[in-house]
Design a protein around this motif. Structure first.
Motif, PDB file in Angstrom:
ATOM      1  N   ARG A  30       0.836  -1.212   0.000  1.00  0.00           N
ATOM      2  CA  ARG A  30       0.000   0.000   0.000  1.00  0.00           C
ATOM      3  C   ARG A  30       0.863   1.251   0.000  1.00  0.00           C
ATOM      4  O   ARG A  30       0.613   2.207  -0.750  1.00  0.00           O
ATOM      5  CB  ARG A  30      -0.915   0.007   1.220  1.00  0.00           C
ATOM      6  N   ASN A  31       1.896   1.253   0.832  1.00  0.00           N
ATOM      7  CA  ASN A  31       2.734   2.441   0.963  1.00  0.00           C
ATOM      8  C   ASN A  31       3.578   2.711  -0.282  1.00  0.00           C
ATOM      9  O   ASN A  31       4.072   3.829  -0.450  1.00  0.00           O
ATOM     10  CB  ASN A  31       3.639   2.304   2.193  1.00  0.00           C
ATOM     11  N   ARG A  32       3.716   1.704  -1.148  1.00  0.00           N
ATOM     12  CA  ARG A  32       4.472   1.886  -2.384  1.00  0.00           C
ATOM     13  C   ARG A  32       3.567   2.038  -3.610  1.00  0.00           C
ATOM     14  O   ARG A  32       4.058   2.307  -4.707  1.00  0.00           O
ATOM     15  CB  ARG A  32       5.413   0.693  -2.605  1.00  0.00           C
ATOM     16  N   ALA A  33       2.270   1.883  -3.406  1.00  0.00           N
ATOM     17  CA  ALA A  33       1.351   1.782  -4.542  1.00  0.00           C
ATOM     18  C   ALA A  33       1.189   3.084  -5.320  1.00  0.00           C
ATOM     19  O   ALA A  33       0.814   3.058  -6.495  1.00  0.00           O
ATOM     20  CB  ALA A  33      -0.017   1.296  -4.061  1.00  0.00           C
ATOM     21  N   LYS A  34       1.460   4.204  -4.691  1.00  0.00           N
ATOM     22  CA  LYS A  34       1.329   5.479  -5.402  1.00  0.00           C
ATOM     23  C   LYS A  34       2.409   5.655  -6.458  1.00  0.00           C
ATOM     24  O   LYS A  34       2.228   6.411  -7.421  1.00  0.00           O
ATOM     25  CB  LYS A  34       1.393   6.643  -4.409  1.00  0.00           C
ATOM     26  N   THR A  35       3.520   4.955  -6.282  1.00  0.00           N
ATOM     27  CA  THR A  35       4.656   5.139  -7.198  1.00  0.00           C
ATOM     28  C   THR A  35       5.038   3.873  -7.964  1.00  0.00           C
ATOM     29  O   THR A  35       5.805   3.955  -8.915  1.00  0.00           O
ATOM     30  CB  THR A  35       5.892   5.636  -6.425  1.00  0.00           C
ATOM     31  N   GLU A  36       4.494   2.715  -7.542  1.00  0.00           N
ATOM     32  CA  GLU A  36       4.881   1.465  -8.192  1.00  0.00           C
ATOM     33  C   GLU A  36       3.634   0.694  -8.628  1.00  0.00           C
ATOM     34  O   GLU A  36       2.874   0.192  -7.790  1.00  0.00           O
ATOM     35  CB  GLU A  36       5.721   0.602  -7.256  1.00  0.00           C
ATOM     36  N   ALA A  37       3.441   0.598  -9.949  1.00  0.00           N
ATOM     37  CA  ALA A  37       2.256  -0.085 -10.487  1.00  0.00           C
ATOM     38  C   ALA A  37       2.228  -1.550 -10.077  1.00  0.00           C
ATOM     39  O   ALA A  37       1.149  -2.134  -9.897  1.00  0.00           O
ATOM     40  CB  ALA A  37       2.223   0.046 -12.001  1.00  0.00           C
ATOM     41  N   THR A  38       3.406  -2.147  -9.912  1.00  0.00           N
ATOM     42  CA  THR A  38       3.472  -3.554  -9.513  1.00  0.00           C
ATOM     43  C   THR A  38       2.783  -3.778  -8.172  1.00  0.00           C
ATOM     44  O   THR A  38       2.158  -4.825  -7.943  1.00  0.00           O
ATOM     45  CB  THR A  38       4.941  -4.016  -9.411  1.00  0.00           C
ATOM     46  N   ALA A  39       2.891  -2.808  -7.294  1.00  0.00           N
ATOM     47  CA  ALA A  39       2.271  -2.936  -5.972  1.00  0.00           C
ATOM     48  C   ALA A  39       0.754  -3.029  -6.099  1.00  0.00           C
ATOM     49  O   ALA A  39       0.111  -3.857  -5.448  1.00  0.00           O
ATOM     50  CB  ALA A  39       2.667  -1.759  -5.086  1.00  0.00           C
TER      51      ALA A  39
END
Length: 310
Positions: free
Chosen positions: A200-209
């Motif tokens: 969740r914390n990486r989802a704004k910048t990483e589509a894989t998340a």
């Protein structure tokens, strides 16, 4: 309605079962704001907690509303709510989803006083309750190890304001490794939840998340799927809407998963989300129907706010 209204007025709206569920939900979250406000007096904060507790204890209310109130009490973090949350958790005749949310709230409050009742239900007959108690005990024990105190640290992460059922994983792990932990059903549920909040914390910048989180909606554990839907609602990525729509449309899915999918779609918004929510606002499952109503109310609120601001 605004947060400056007296507690009595907000309590009146919350407890009035004839009011629309959207309005009552607004009242509940305004009480949360008041109960958490450093600017409010101690008496006002306690009165807000008491109002929320009354709503939780009203068995005539809907499962959705009581579940939302339990969630809010956990987010507020008032130790004074532990007895009421414990009472509902202990009542095997009460709704399993309400009991599950009470267990999660006890973990969110973060005080060791909740450990005995949570441990009592580690073998609960309701899978949703059993797994949630497992998570809450793991969270409290993790916090105690980290802080060495009876009350663990109640911290948000990744820019989100929620007190989560598990902290993100330790720093330094690659997204690939976090995805592996998240998808590995042999890992402990607590560690998989930690991976979920790391994604969740990486989802704004990483589509894989986001893609990996969406795949979690196919997990065999309904509690896990429901938390994934909740997290996708926090992320609000438009790319997750199709997976959430499929979840809401699946009448064989657990009602708590469909409920979270509906509310996540309300957070994401958009034409397709609004259309599917409008369809299922007449669902035969009350929790799903009411969740769609709340979600549509949320979309309308934010659309009107944007209109006013422009």
């Amino acid at each position: 309605m605004n947060a400056s209204r007296p507690v009595e007025a907000l309590q009146g709206s919350l407890l009035d079962l004839s009011e629309p569920v959207g309005k009552r939900t607004h009242a509940a979250f305004l009480l949360r704001t008041l109960a958490s406000s450093a600017e409010a007096s101690a008496d006002s904060r306690q009165a807000a907690v008491d109002a929320l507790t009354r709503a939780l204890q009203n068995r005539e209310d809907s499962d959705l509303m009581r579940h939302e109130v339990a969630y809010i009490l956990g987010q507020v973090g008032s130790v004074a709510a532990i007895p009421a949350l414990s009472e509902v958790l202990r009542d095997a005749a009460d709704d399993a989803i309400v009991r599950h949310e009470c267990a999660e709230a006890l973990g969110a409050i973060g005080h060791e006083a909740a450990l005995p009742v949570l441990r009592e239900h580690l073998e609960d007959a309701a899978p949703e309750v059993q797994s949630t108690c497992e998570l809450a005990v793991a969270l409290l024990e993790h916090q105690q190890r980290a802080s060495g105190a009876a009350t663990g640290a109640r911290t948000a992460s990744g820019g989100y304001l929620s007190v989560d059922p598990a902290p993100p994983l330790e720093d330094g792990l690659s997204t690939e490794e976090i995805c592996r932990i998240f998808l590995d059903e042999e890992e402990s549920l607590f560690r998989r939840y930690r991976a979920m909040f790391s994604l969740r914390n990486r989802a704004k910048t990483e589509a894989t998340a986001v893609e990996t989180l969406c795949s979690g909606l196919q997990d065999k554990n309904a509690l896990f799927r429901h938390e994934v839907a909740y997290v996708l609602g926090q992320v609000q990525a438009a790319s997750s809407a199709p997976a959430l729509i499929r979840t809401l449309e699946n009448r064989e899915e657990h009602r708590m998963v469909r409920h979270e999918a509906a509310e996540a779609l309300g957070a994401i918004g958009g034409v397709s989300a609004e259309a599917i929510l409008s369809k299922y606002v007449a669902d035969e499952e009350d929790m799903v129907k009411e969740s769609c109503e709340v979600a549509l109310d949320s979309i309308d609120y934010w659309q009107n706010l944007q209109f006013v601001e422009t």
